[in-house]
Design a protein around this motif. Structure first.
Motif, PDB file in Angstrom:
ATOM      1  N   LYS A  27       0.923  -1.159  -0.074  1.00  0.00           N
ATOM      2  CA  LYS A  27      -0.188  -0.011   0.085  1.00  0.00           C
ATOM      3  C   LYS A  27       0.938   1.204  -0.121  1.00  0.00           C
ATOM      4  N   ALA A  28       0.380   2.329  -0.683  1.00  0.00           N
ATOM      5  CA  ALA A  28       1.078   3.632  -0.879  1.00  0.00           C
ATOM      6  C   ALA A  28       0.946   4.149   0.407  1.00  0.00           C
ATOM      7  N   GLU A  29       1.518   4.883   1.203  1.00  0.00           N
ATOM      8  CA  GLU A  29       1.538   5.793   2.165  1.00  0.00           C
ATOM      9  C   GLU A  29       1.809   7.033   1.968  1.00  0.00           C
ATOM     10  N   ARG A  30       0.981   8.085   2.441  1.00  0.00           N
ATOM     11  CA  ARG A  30       1.258   9.730   2.166  1.00  0.00           C
ATOM     12  C   ARG A  30       0.964  10.287   3.560  1.00  0.00           C
ATOM     13  N   GLU A  31       1.529  11.436   3.535  1.00  0.00           N
ATOM     14  CA  GLU A  31       1.131  12.323   4.669  1.00  0.00           C
ATOM     15  C   GLU A  31       0.881  13.668   4.334  1.00  0.00           C
ATOM     16  N   CYS A  32      -0.282  14.330   5.197  1.00  0.00           N
ATOM     17  CA  CYS A  32      -0.351  15.526   4.874  1.00  0.00           C
ATOM     18  C   CYS A  32      -0.512  16.402   6.414  1.00  0.00           C
ATOM     19  N   GLU A  33      -0.734  17.555   6.211  1.00  0.00           N
ATOM     20  CA  GLU A  33      -1.027  18.281   7.630  1.00  0.00           C
ATOM     21  C   GLU A  33      -2.430  18.804   7.452  1.00  0.00           C
ATOM     22  N   LEU A  47      -7.165  21.644  19.830  1.00  0.00           N
ATOM     23  CA  LEU A  47      -8.382  22.419  19.018  1.00  0.00           C
ATOM     24  C   LEU A  47      -7.445  23.512  18.240  1.00  0.00           C
ATOM     25  N   ASP A  48      -7.842  23.369  17.002  1.00  0.00           N
ATOM     26  CA  ASP A  48      -7.309  24.435  15.951  1.00  0.00           C
ATOM     27  C   ASP A  48      -5.847  24.167  15.793  1.00  0.00           C
ATOM     28  N   LYS A  49      -5.355  23.213  15.937  1.00  0.00           N
ATOM     29  CA  LYS A  49      -4.147  22.985  15.981  1.00  0.00           C
ATOM     30  C   LYS A  49      -3.678  22.227  14.698  1.00  0.00           C
ATOM     31  N   ILE A  50      -2.526  22.052  14.117  1.00  0.00           N
ATOM     32  CA  ILE A  50      -2.038  21.231  13.094  1.00  0.00           C
ATOM     33  C   ILE A  50      -1.433  19.887  13.497  1.00  0.00           C
ATOM     34  N   VAL A  51      -2.155  18.713  12.729  1.00  0.00           N
ATOM     35  CA  VAL A  51      -1.277  17.521  13.050  1.00  0.00           C
ATOM     36  C   VAL A  51      -1.102  17.042  11.597  1.00  0.00           C
ATOM     37  N   THR A  52       0.012  15.850  11.652  1.00  0.00           N
ATOM     38  CA  THR A  52       0.243  15.234  10.481  1.00  0.00           C
ATOM     39  C   THR A  52      -0.463  13.968  10.693  1.00  0.00           C
ATOM     40  N   VAL A  53      -0.918  13.557   9.388  1.00  0.00           N
ATOM     41  CA  VAL A  53      -1.662  12.563   9.252  1.00  0.00           C
ATOM     42  C   VAL A  53      -1.241  11.695   8.152  1.00  0.00           C
ATOM     43  N   ARG A  54      -1.014  10.335   8.427  1.00  0.00           N
ATOM     44  CA  ARG A  54      -0.696   9.353   7.344  1.00  0.00           C
ATOM     45  C   ARG A  54      -1.834   8.798   6.794  1.00  0.00           C
ATOM     46  N   TYR A  55      -2.058   8.527   5.599  1.00  0.00           N
ATOM     47  CA  TYR A  55      -3.041   7.867   4.920  1.00  0.00           C
ATOM     48  C   TYR A  55      -2.514   7.187   3.648  1.00  0.00           C
ATOM     49  N   ASN A  56      -3.522   6.342   3.112  1.00  0.00           N
ATOM     50  CA  ASN A  56      -3.134   5.535   2.050  1.00  0.00           C
ATOM     51  C   ASN A  56      -3.592   6.113   0.513  1.00  0.00           C
ATOM     52  N   GLU A  57      -4.757   6.820   0.659  1.00  0.00           N
ATOM     53  CA  GLU A  57      -5.173   7.557  -0.714  1.00  0.00           C
ATOM     54  C   GLU A  57      -6.384   8.624  -0.339  1.00  0.00           C
ATOM     55  N   THR A  58      -6.722   9.544  -1.161  1.00  0.00           N
ATOM     56  CA  THR A  58      -7.645  10.447  -1.072  1.00  0.00           C
ATOM     57  C   THR A  58      -8.732   9.711  -1.732  1.00  0.00           C
ATOM     58  N   ILE A  59      -9.983  10.074  -1.060  1.00  0.00           N
ATOM     59  CA  ILE A  59     -11.352   9.641  -1.714  1.00  0.00           C
ATOM     60  C   ILE A  59     -12.197  10.545  -1.642  1.00  0.00           C
ATOM     61  N   LYS A  60     -13.456  10.245  -2.366  1.00  0.00           N
ATOM     62  CA  LYS A  60     -14.575  11.235  -2.198  1.00  0.00           C
ATOM     63  C   LYS A  60     -15.254  10.604  -0.962  1.00  0.00           C
ATOM     64  N   TRP A  69     -13.759  15.713  -0.256  1.00  0.00           N
ATOM     65  CA  TRP A  69     -12.614  14.625  -0.150  1.00  0.00           C
ATOM     66  C   TRP A  69     -12.412  14.406   1.028  1.00  0.00           C
ATOM     67  N   SER A  70     -11.910  13.122   1.286  1.00  0.00           N
ATOM     68  CA  SER A  70     -11.425  12.416   2.658  1.00  0.00           C
ATOM     69  C   SER A  70     -10.189  11.582   2.533  1.00  0.00           C
ATOM     70  N   LEU A  71      -9.858  10.995   3.192  1.00  0.00           N
ATOM     71  CA  LEU A  71      -8.482  10.110   3.662  1.00  0.00           C
ATOM     72  C   LEU A  71      -8.904   8.760   3.745  1.00  0.00           C
ATOM     73  N   PHE A  72      -8.319   7.814   3.035  1.00  0.00           N
ATOM     74  CA  PHE A  72      -8.471   6.312   3.239  1.00  0.00           C
ATOM     75  C   PHE A  72      -7.752   5.967   4.529  1.00  0.00           C
ATOM     76  N   LEU A  73      -7.933   5.366   5.416  1.00  0.00           N
ATOM     77  CA  LEU A  73      -7.501   4.952   6.483  1.00  0.00           C
ATOM     78  C   LEU A  73      -6.297   6.030   7.090  1.00  0.00           C
ATOM     79  N   PRO A  74      -6.844   6.909   7.538  1.00  0.00           N
ATOM     80  CA  PRO A  74      -6.084   8.299   8.103  1.00  0.00           C
ATOM     81  C   PRO A  74      -5.698   7.724   9.463  1.00  0.00           C
TER      82      PRO A  74
END
Length: 113
Positions: A2-8, A67-80, A87-92
């Motif tokens: 599985k591909a893994e990606r990260e975003c804030e 609350l209102d802070k930034i976190v790093t999230v690892r996920y596998n893909e973007t989904i509707k 948009w949402s994230l698959f397995l965040p």
């Protein structure tokens, strides 16, 4: 593999916990910087992946420190998302809190990862 990606993403709330997490939270609700619920735009998801100790610490200090802070999230893909109409994230999964950031990623950046 599985591909893994990260975003804030920005923390805007939480879902109440059930079962063993009753009395705290089940997941954190997070959004991209450009999320707009009225326009059905942006990224919104509920992240999990917390240890029991992390969950209790977050719960005890949620309003002041999360609350209102930034976190790093690892996920596998973007989904509707069917729930949020955006948009949402698959397995965040939670990675870390970003005390060095004041802005979340934009939808364009997340979709380009």
């Amino acid at each position: 593999m599985k591909a893994e990606r990260e975003c804030e993403l920005r923390v805007i709330g939480y879902n109440h916990g059930t079962g063993k997490n009753e009395g705290t939270f089940g997941s954190l609700i997070c959004i991209s910087e450009d999320y707009d619920e009225h326009e059905s735009g942006g990224v919104k998801c509920a992240i999990s992946g917390f240890s029991d100790e992390e969950r209790q610490t977050i719960w005890d200090t949620f309003n002041e420190d999360w609350l209102d802070k930034i976190v790093t999230v690892r996920y596998n893909e973007t989904i509707k998302s069917r729930s949020y109409k955006c948009w949402s994230l698959f397995l965040p999964r939670f990675v870390e809190k970003r005390i060095d950031r004041t802005e979340a990623d934009s939808t364009d950046r997340i979709l380009s990862i």
